[in-house]
Design a protein around this motif. Structure first.
Motif, PDB file in Angstrom:
ATOM      1  N   ASP A 179     -48.970  36.717-112.572  1.00 51.70           N
ATOM      2  CA  ASP A 179     -48.199  37.801-111.959  1.00 51.70           C
ATOM      3  C   ASP A 179     -47.052  38.243-112.869  1.00 51.70           C
ATOM      4  O   ASP A 179     -46.778  39.445-113.008  1.00 51.70           O
ATOM      5  CB  ASP A 179     -47.654  37.345-110.605  1.00 51.70           C
ATOM      6  N   ASP A 180     -46.380  37.283-113.526  1.00 49.42           N
ATOM      7  CA  ASP A 180     -45.301  37.637-114.448  1.00 49.42           C
ATOM      8  C   ASP A 180     -45.846  38.416-115.641  1.00 49.42           C
ATOM      9  O   ASP A 180     -45.234  39.389-116.105  1.00 49.42           O
ATOM     10  CB  ASP A 180     -44.582  36.374-114.939  1.00 49.42           C
ATOM     11  N   LEU A 181     -46.999  37.977-116.166  1.00 52.52           N
ATOM     12  CA  LEU A 181     -47.579  38.674-117.303  1.00 52.52           C
ATOM     13  C   LEU A 181     -48.003  40.084-116.933  1.00 52.52           C
ATOM     14  O   LEU A 181     -47.788  41.041-117.698  1.00 52.52           O
ATOM     15  CB  LEU A 181     -48.787  37.872-117.817  1.00 52.52           C
ATOM     16  N   ALA A 197     -46.706  41.948-114.525  1.00 51.75           N
ATOM     17  CA  ALA A 197     -45.510  42.761-114.287  1.00 51.75           C
ATOM     18  C   ALA A 197     -44.888  43.195-115.609  1.00 51.75           C
ATOM     19  O   ALA A 197     -44.420  44.331-115.751  1.00 51.75           O
ATOM     20  CB  ALA A 197     -44.510  41.965-113.454  1.00 51.75           C
ATOM     21  N   ALA A 198     -44.888  42.317-116.615  1.00 51.84           N
ATOM     22  CA  ALA A 198     -44.335  42.688-117.917  1.00 51.84           C
ATOM     23  C   ALA A 198     -45.193  43.741-118.601  1.00 51.84           C
ATOM     24  O   ALA A 198     -44.681  44.654-119.272  1.00 51.84           O
ATOM     25  CB  ALA A 198     -44.214  41.451-118.805  1.00 51.84           C
ATOM     26  N   ALA A 199     -46.515  43.655-118.435  1.00 52.49           N
ATOM     27  CA  ALA A 199     -47.404  44.631-119.056  1.00 52.49           C
ATOM     28  C   ALA A 199     -47.264  46.001-118.426  1.00 52.49           C
ATOM     29  O   ALA A 199     -47.345  47.038-119.112  1.00 52.49           O
ATOM     30  CB  ALA A 199     -48.854  44.150-118.966  1.00 52.49           C
ATOM     31  N   THR A 200     -47.035  46.042-117.133  1.00 47.59           N
ATOM     32  CA  THR A 200     -46.897  47.340-116.451  1.00 47.59           C
ATOM     33  C   THR A 200     -45.576  48.023-116.787  1.00 47.59           C
ATOM     34  O   THR A 200     -45.456  49.241-116.643  1.00 47.59           O
ATOM     35  CB  THR A 200     -47.010  47.153-114.939  1.00 47.59           C
ATOM     36  N   ARG A 201     -44.587  47.265-117.239  1.00 50.33           N
ATOM     37  CA  ARG A 201     -43.303  47.871-117.598  1.00 50.33           C
ATOM     38  C   ARG A 201     -43.323  48.502-118.991  1.00 50.33           C
ATOM     39  O   ARG A 201     -42.385  49.195-119.356  1.00 50.33           O
ATOM     40  CB  ARG A 201     -42.197  46.814-117.542  1.00 50.33           C
TER      41      ARG A 201
END
Length: 264
Positions: free
Chosen positions: A143-145, A147-151
């Protein structure tokens, strides 16, 4: 000074405290039980053999001698009420111990400086050690990965601009320069064509223009040997006979000052 086989060289002492400490240590005297009478006699005999000291140095030694006499007088006289347990030598002992400690610290610093000077040159600094970095565990979830990719925002596409800059010197100008020069004179030296300009680009473009005109047979280029002056003659394409001989010593020389000026 010679008192009880004790020899003191006052020239090597840096003050009255240094002399007092030397008298006490060389005679193995307990610094907390100083025989003021003996030390005072030795101190006075030592400063009498100092010769002709400076005003400041003599004043320091005389002040210490007066302090020793005052301490001896206080020890002989009865103590005032409330000071029976007070030793008049206590302040002197404190100053001597403090001076000895500072002297020892200065001696150790000088020894460390000399030792460092033997092993390292002046201005040497030890390399700073890198701190030890402990390995930190990495805890990342999907989930963290995500979220970082979508930013991450995609780069904006812009129109690519292609700019073409003109050369400062055009070859056509140098071609016209050479053609006009060979029309006015029978021959011209290459160096006189580039003499009015100091930029290297003018010399390069003039040479390229001469080679191009030579390829078209508009002019003919002659040179006696390597690195000798380069001369330019009219070629077959310019109406010349095409049989121009090499430059001889008895032929007159011509020079060209620049475009638009008369040649001589």
């Amino acid at each position: 000074m010679n008192d009880g086989f004790l020899v003191v060289e006052t020239e090597r002492f840096h003050g009255p405290l240094d002399l007092l400490l030397h008298l006490i240590r060389t005679q193995d005297i307990d610094i907390f039980d100083i025989p003021i009478s003996l030390i005072t006699r030795q101190f006075l005999a030592a400063i009498q053999g100092m010769g002709d000291p400076g005003v400041d140095e003599a004043g320091e030694f005389l002040e210490m001698a007066a302090a020793l006499v005052r301490i001896k007088a206080r020890m002989l006289l009865p103590s005032p009420s409330g000071e029976e347990d007070h030793d008049p030598r206590a302040e002197l002992v404190r100053r001597l111990l403090e001076y000895e400690m500072i002297h020892e610290v200065a001696h150790r610093l000088r020894s460390a400086e000399n030792d460092r000077g033997r092993r390292f040159g002046k201005g040497y600094t030890e390399p700073r050690r890198r701190p030890h970095l402990a390995e930190a565990p990495l805890h990342v979830t999907w989930d963290d990965l995500l979220a970082a990719a979508t930013r991450i925002e995609p780069p904006t596409e812009g129109e690519a601009e292609h700019r073409v800059t003109r050369r400062a010197v055009a070859m056509t100008e140098k071609v016209d320069l050479i053609v006009q020069a060979v029309r006015k004179v029978r021959r011209i030296e290459f160096a006189s064509l580039v003499a009015p300009w100091r930029d290297r680009i003018h010399g390069v473009m003039t040479l390229l223009a001469g080679l191009e005109l030579g390829r078209r047979r508009v002019v003919s280029l002659r040179q006696r040997q390597h690195f000798s002056p380069l001369w330019i003659y009219p070629g077959r394409g310019a109406g010349g006979s095409g049989d121009e001989s090499m430059l001889s010593a008895d032929e007159p020389e011509y020079s060209y000052a620049g475009a638009g000026e008369e040649a001589t």
